[in-house]
Design a protein around this motif. Structure first.
Motif, PDB file in Angstrom:
ATOM      1  N   GLN A  20       3.467   5.851  -2.995  1.00  0.00           N
ATOM      2  CA  GLN A  20       4.734   6.458  -3.412  1.00  0.00           C
ATOM      3  C   GLN A  20       4.835   6.464  -4.937  1.00  0.00           C
ATOM      4  O   GLN A  20       5.249   7.466  -5.538  1.00  0.00           O
ATOM      5  CB  GLN A  20       5.910   5.695  -2.797  1.00  0.00           C
ATOM      6  N   ASN A  21       4.466   5.379  -5.578  1.00  0.00           N
ATOM      7  CA  ASN A  21       4.503   5.316  -7.043  1.00  0.00           C
ATOM      8  C   ASN A  21       3.548   6.333  -7.669  1.00  0.00           C
ATOM      9  O   ASN A  21       3.873   6.959  -8.684  1.00  0.00           O
ATOM     10  CB  ASN A  21       4.166   3.911  -7.527  1.00  0.00           C
ATOM     11  N   ALA A  22       2.371   6.498  -7.078  1.00  0.00           N
ATOM     12  CA  ALA A  22       1.415   7.475  -7.604  1.00  0.00           C
ATOM     13  C   ALA A  22       1.993   8.891  -7.505  1.00  0.00           C
ATOM     14  O   ALA A  22       1.833   9.699  -8.433  1.00  0.00           O
ATOM     15  CB  ALA A  22       0.098   7.389  -6.837  1.00  0.00           C
ATOM     16  N   GLU A  43       4.743  13.411 -14.611  1.00  0.00           N
ATOM     17  CA  GLU A  43       3.819  14.012 -15.573  1.00  0.00           C
ATOM     18  C   GLU A  43       4.070  15.516 -15.675  1.00  0.00           C
ATOM     19  O   GLU A  43       4.056  16.083 -16.774  1.00  0.00           O
ATOM     20  CB  GLU A  43       2.372  13.743 -15.157  1.00  0.00           C
ATOM     21  N   HIS A  44       4.308  16.170 -14.536  1.00  0.00           N
ATOM     22  CA  HIS A  44       4.582  17.607 -14.566  1.00  0.00           C
ATOM     23  C   HIS A  44       5.899  17.906 -15.284  1.00  0.00           C
ATOM     24  O   HIS A  44       5.993  18.886 -16.036  1.00  0.00           O
ATOM     25  CB  HIS A  44       4.603  18.182 -13.147  1.00  0.00           C
ATOM     26  N   VAL A  59       0.842  -1.195   0.000  1.00  0.00           N
ATOM     27  CA  VAL A  59       0.000   0.000   0.000  1.00  0.00           C
ATOM     28  C   VAL A  59       0.881   1.251   0.000  1.00  0.00           C
ATOM     29  O   VAL A  59       0.640   2.191  -0.773  1.00  0.00           O
ATOM     30  CB  VAL A  59      -0.943  -0.007   1.224  1.00  0.00           C
ATOM     31  N   ASP A  60       1.924   1.260   0.854  1.00  0.00           N
ATOM     32  CA  ASP A  60       2.839   2.404   0.888  1.00  0.00           C
ATOM     33  C   ASP A  60       3.534   2.586  -0.449  1.00  0.00           C
ATOM     34  O   ASP A  60       3.677   3.714  -0.937  1.00  0.00           O
ATOM     35  CB  ASP A  60       3.884   2.218   1.998  1.00  0.00           C
TER      36      ASP A  60
END
Length: 166
Positions: free
Chosen positions: A94-96, A103-104, A89-90
């Motif tokens: 972190q990947n998101a 993306e930025h 879950v962590d």
């Protein structure tokens, strides 16, 4: 009339067989454990069919509850599909976050490439304010920061007090 009599006799037979099963369950039996060498009775217990049925049912329910508790509150649940451990879950969060940052960066690089292409072709370039700006930052209107008369008077009073204390 004959089919009705046959049906009634079949129903009576089934009721009689059910009564036999109920009488068997209601009947008393004795469970005896005997020592094989001395043939001495070690343990004796009176049982009825209903007691056996209830005992087996409760044992099955208890076994199911214990299994659920073991799976729910121990690390064994990680081996069951559908359960995720905390590390996964962590790592997902972190990947998101990393993907959002990338993306930025890609958006900024695309604007930079467009500006370089525009400069080489002699066209008008995008304003620098767009580089590094996110979608939400583009939507924000500029704010006019002017001092009001009351604000200016308060500033003078505070500066005067600060100079007196020195």
């Amino acid at each position: 009339m004959k089919p009705l009599k046959e049906t009634i006799s079949k129903v009576k037979d089934r009721i009689a067989s059910l009564k036999g099963v109920f009488n068997t369950l209601k009947g008393t039996h004795r469970l005896v454990i005997v020592d094989d060498e001395t043939l001495k009775e070690s343990f004796s217990y009176k049982l009825t069919g209903i007691n056996v049925f209830v005992g087996v049912g409760l044992s099955v329910i208890l076994l199911i509850v214990i299994t659920i508790i073991i799976i729910a509150f121990t690390p064994i649940r990680e081996y069951i599909p559908g359960y995720a451990n905390q590390d996964m879950v962590d790592q997902t969060y972190q990947n998101a976050h990393v993907i959002d940052s990338l993306e930025h960066v890609v958006e900024n690089q695309e604007i930079l490439i467009q500006n370089i292409q525009a400069a080489l072709l002699g066209e008008e370039m995008a304003p620098e304010s767009e580089i590094g700006a996110t979608d939400t930052a583009k939507k924000v209107k500029p704010v006019n920061y002017t001092h009001s008369k009351a604000d200016s008077m308060l500033r003078r009073e505070v500066e005067a007090l600060y100079q007196i204390k020195k």
